[in-house]
Motif scaffolding. Structure first.
Motif, PDB file in Angstrom:
ATOM      1  N   GLY A  77       0.226  -3.288   2.487  1.00  0.00           N
ATOM      2  CA  GLY A  77       0.604  -2.036   2.974  1.00  0.00           C
ATOM      3  C   GLY A  77      -0.193  -0.851   1.942  1.00  0.00           C
ATOM      4  O   GLY A  77      -0.950  -0.046   2.375  1.00  0.00           O
ATOM      5  N   LEU A  78      -0.231  -1.538   0.730  1.00  0.00           N
ATOM      6  CA  LEU A  78      -0.978  -0.509  -0.286  1.00  0.00           C
ATOM      7  C   LEU A  78      -2.677  -0.501  -0.183  1.00  0.00           C
ATOM      8  O   LEU A  78      -3.139   0.621  -0.357  1.00  0.00           O
ATOM      9  N   GLU A  81      -3.197   1.923   2.737  1.00  0.00           N
ATOM     10  CA  GLU A  81      -2.974   3.161   2.242  1.00  0.00           C
ATOM     11  C   GLU A  81      -4.259   3.741   1.580  1.00  0.00           C
ATOM     12  O   GLU A  81      -4.695   4.825   1.897  1.00  0.00           O
ATOM     13  N   TYR A 101       7.655   5.668  -1.776  1.00  0.00           N
ATOM     14  CA  TYR A 101       7.749   4.677  -2.228  1.00  0.00           C
ATOM     15  C   TYR A 101       7.036   4.671  -3.403  1.00  0.00           C
ATOM     16  O   TYR A 101       5.744   5.381  -3.594  1.00  0.00           O
ATOM     17  N   ASN A 149      11.858   6.408   1.183  1.00  0.00           N
ATOM     18  CA  ASN A 149      12.257   5.466   0.343  1.00  0.00           C
ATOM     19  C   ASN A 149      12.060   6.010  -1.028  1.00  0.00           C
ATOM     20  O   ASN A 149      11.326   6.476  -1.513  1.00  0.00           O
ATOM     21  N   ASP A 174       4.299   7.017   7.413  1.00  0.00           N
ATOM     22  CA  ASP A 174       4.484   5.712   6.908  1.00  0.00           C
ATOM     23  C   ASP A 174       5.674   5.176   7.614  1.00  0.00           C
ATOM     24  O   ASP A 174       6.869   5.789   7.465  1.00  0.00           O
ATOM     25  N   SER A 196       3.716  -0.954   5.623  1.00  0.00           N
ATOM     26  CA  SER A 196       3.789  -2.055   4.833  1.00  0.00           C
ATOM     27  C   SER A 196       4.408  -3.097   6.119  1.00  0.00           C
ATOM     28  O   SER A 196       5.661  -2.939   6.216  1.00  0.00           O
ATOM     29  N   THR A 198       4.391  -6.217   5.561  1.00  0.00           N
ATOM     30  CA  THR A 198       5.295  -6.868   4.704  1.00  0.00           C
ATOM     31  C   THR A 198       6.802  -6.901   5.343  1.00  0.00           C
ATOM     32  O   THR A 198       7.617  -7.855   5.038  1.00  0.00           O
ATOM     33  N   LYS A 199       7.311  -5.911   5.562  1.00  0.00           N
ATOM     34  CA  LYS A 199       8.887  -5.445   6.005  1.00  0.00           C
ATOM     35  C   LYS A 199       9.252  -5.937   7.488  1.00  0.00           C
ATOM     36  O   LYS A 199       9.081  -6.989   7.796  1.00  0.00           O
ATOM     37  N   SER A 327      11.741  -5.279  -2.073  1.00  0.00           N
ATOM     38  CA  SER A 327      11.235  -5.335  -0.623  1.00  0.00           C
ATOM     39  C   SER A 327      12.375  -5.182   0.213  1.00  0.00           C
ATOM     40  O   SER A 327      13.500  -4.850  -0.042  1.00  0.00           O
ATOM     41  N   THR A 342      11.971  -0.549  -7.486  1.00  0.00           N
ATOM     42  CA  THR A 342      11.002  -0.271  -6.853  1.00  0.00           C
ATOM     43  C   THR A 342      10.297   1.017  -7.173  1.00  0.00           C
ATOM     44  O   THR A 342       9.333   1.221  -6.990  1.00  0.00           O
ATOM     45  N   ARG A 362      20.353   0.370  -3.344  1.00  0.00           N
ATOM     46  CA  ARG A 362      19.320   0.477  -2.032  1.00  0.00           C
ATOM     47  C   ARG A 362      19.893  -1.197  -1.392  1.00  0.00           C
ATOM     48  O   ARG A 362      19.554  -2.060  -1.930  1.00  0.00           O
TER      49      ARG A 362
HETATM   50  O1  P1T Z   1       3.888  -3.757  -0.589  1.00  0.00           O
HETATM   51  P1  P1T Z   1       3.261  -3.402   0.376  1.00  0.00           P
HETATM   52  O2  P1T Z   1       3.029  -4.285   1.515  1.00  0.00           O
HETATM   53  O3  P1T Z   1       1.759  -3.088  -0.115  1.00  0.00           O
HETATM   54  O4  P1T Z   1       3.498  -1.857   1.054  1.00  0.00           O
HETATM   55  C1  P1T Z   1       3.635  -0.943   0.082  1.00  0.00           C
HETATM   56  C2  P1T Z   1       4.639   0.277   0.687  1.00  0.00           C
HETATM   57  C3  P1T Z   1       4.263   0.994   1.534  1.00  0.00           C
HETATM   58  N1  P1T Z   1       5.206   1.883   2.078  1.00  0.00           N
HETATM   59  C4  P1T Z   1       6.535   1.916   2.013  1.00  0.00           C
HETATM   60  C5  P1T Z   1       7.230   2.793   2.716  1.00  0.00           C
HETATM   61  C6  P1T Z   1       7.064   0.556   1.191  1.00  0.00           C
HETATM   62  O5  P1T Z   1       8.331   0.772   1.200  1.00  0.00           O
HETATM   63  C7  P1T Z   1       6.283  -0.225   0.575  1.00  0.00           C
HETATM   64  C8  P1T Z   1       6.473  -1.470  -0.254  1.00  0.00           C
HETATM   65  N2  P1T Z   1       7.792  -1.269  -0.753  1.00  0.00           N
HETATM   66  C9  P1T Z   1       8.772  -2.146  -1.480  1.00  0.00           C
HETATM   67  C10 P1T Z   1       8.380  -3.179  -1.729  1.00  0.00           C
HETATM   68  C11 P1T Z   1      10.111  -1.656  -1.608  1.00  0.00           C
HETATM   69  O6  P1T Z   1      10.958  -2.558  -2.093  1.00  0.00           O
HETATM   70  O7  P1T Z   1      10.518  -0.807  -1.232  1.00  0.00           O
END
Ligand code: P1T
Length: 384
Positions: A77-78, A81, A101, A149, A174, A196, A198-199, A327, A342, A362
């Motif tokens: 995600g970063l 960004e 975040y 977040n 986001d 992200s 990842t989520k 996460s 976080t 959280r």
């Molecule tokens: O971890 P990553 O995939 O790089 O994403 C970053 C990110 C971006 N935007 C939001 C809203 C997010 O919550 C996150 C990552 N957040 C966590 C790891 C967390 O536990 O909140």
């Protein structure tokens, strides 16, 4: 495909059976390069940083789910960004939500301020009028999370998009916490959606991934250029896993939201809980906007434990089904303390000013049986 419903798109867009073999599932094209018939004459792929068929299938699918015209998959995600900020001229000013975040805050403050001469104003965008007071000659972008977040504030996306359009600012949402199943910012007038992935998009806590989606050709061209030029692309293996996760996004989100609503109501009644922040509770100040712009209220809950920091740590030491981890968005339930985990990269005084206290907990509510989750929380609350 355009007329199909959400789940049909998640399962099929970009994922036609493989023409060479009939494979029903998009293959993992584990290759760095592609043979060319003669110089510059190829089948659409040259080198996997610029494009890979597994990633291309995923990018088409996520673009369709967000109702955008172009999607780009990143290694986190970063990384996504970072590319959005790099698409701005050096010395630009961004107006961002003051609840976001911690890693995004760190990217802006500790990387892009010096690297890109970026300026950022953090404001409470639940009051869209503050945008007009924050605009400077070099303002180029508005950056929101909704729900935010970790405080789960809901920002009126239509109002923000309208103000951004009025002042010719690029609007970025986001959409990690909501996912396109619950809200589609591009439809509400936003220019860029970032995730992200990842989520919730992936949903199984087994990859790190990011996404950018837009419906504007000029922005898409810039992002495509930067995705290739900076190179933080998603691998074919991770693209495959994300495609697999997406197929069940709708059913997962329904289960997350249902469990979270039940748990938020349980916590709101509990004597050891000071206050619950969940947009699905009717007395939550953000409930009316959430009801208007989201299909349901999401799987994240934050709440304050009565008794301060030591009681909070005791509570976290006593949950079993809720695993203590950063996460969110996976099928399994997670629990964490933003101030210590976080959001620890945000200076304490800023955190406290914004309401991220040491007794704020959280939850990422998973899709386990809700009675088991409640029993786990109840048991840990009794242990305080
Ligand atoms: O971890 P990553 O995939 O790089 O994403 C970053 C990110 C971006 N935007 C939001 C809203 C997010 O919550 C996150 C990552 N957040 C966590 C790891 C967390 O536990 O909140």
């Amino acid at each position: 495909m355009e007329d199909y419903g959400f789940s049909t798109k998640a399962i099929h867009v970009g994922q036609e059976p493989d023409s060479a073999t009939g494979s029903i599932i998009t293959p993992i094209f584990a290759t760095s390069t592609f043979v060319q018939e003669s110089p510059g004459k190829h089948k659409g792929y040259e080198y996997s940083r610029s494009g890979n068929p597994t990633r291309a299938a995923l990018e088409k699918c996520v673009a369709a789910l967000e109702e955008g015209t172009a999607g780009f998959a990143f290694s986190s995600g970063l990384a996504a960004e970072s590319v959005i900020v790099d698409s701005l001229p050096s010395g630009s000013h961004i107006i961002a939500t003051n609840d976001l975040y911690g890693g995004t805050f760190r990217l802006f403050e500790q990387v892009k301020k010096s690297g890109n001469q970026l300026e950022v104003s953090y404001v409470d965008l639940t009051e869209p009028a503050v945008i007009e007071q924050s605009i400077k000659p070099n303002t180029r972008m508005i950056w929101v999370e909704s729900p935010t977040n970790p405080l789960l504030k809901i920002i009126d996306l239509k109002k923000i998009a309208a103000l951004a359009a009025k002042y010719k600012l690029i609007s970025v949402c986001d959409n990690t916490f909501a996912t396109p199943y619950l809200q589609k910012p591009l439809q509400l007038g936003f220019d860029i959606v970032v995730h992200s992935a990842t989520k919730y998009l992936n949903g199984h806590s087994d990859i790190i991934a990011g996404f950018i989606i837009t419906n504007q050709a000029e922005l898409a061209a810039k992002i495509k250029f930067l995705q290739n030029a900076e190179g933080a692309i998603l691998s074919p293996f991770d693209s495959f896993l994300l495609l697999r996760g997406l197929k069940t996004l709708a059913v997962r989100m329904q289960a997350h939201c249902k469990n979270a609503q039940t748990i938020a109501e349980f916590l709101a009644r509990h004597a050891k809980v000071e206050k619950v922040l969940y947009p699905g509770l009717p007395d939550n100040p953000h409930h009316p906007v959430a009801k208007d712009q989201m299909a349901a209220f999401g799987g994240m809950i934050t709440f304050f434990i009565r008794g301060g920091s030591s009681a909070t740590i005791k509570f976290l030491d006593n949950t079993h089904l809720f695993s203590l981890a950063e996460s969110l968005g996976g099928v399994e339930s997670l629990i964490e303390v933003p101030a210590l985990m976080t959001h620890a990269s945000i200076p304490k005084e800023i955190r406290e000013k914004n309401g991220i206290a040491d007794n704020l907990v959280r939850l990422s509510v998973g899709i386990e049986d809700v009675d088991d989750l409640i029993q786990d929380l109840d048991h840990a609350l009794q242990a305080i």
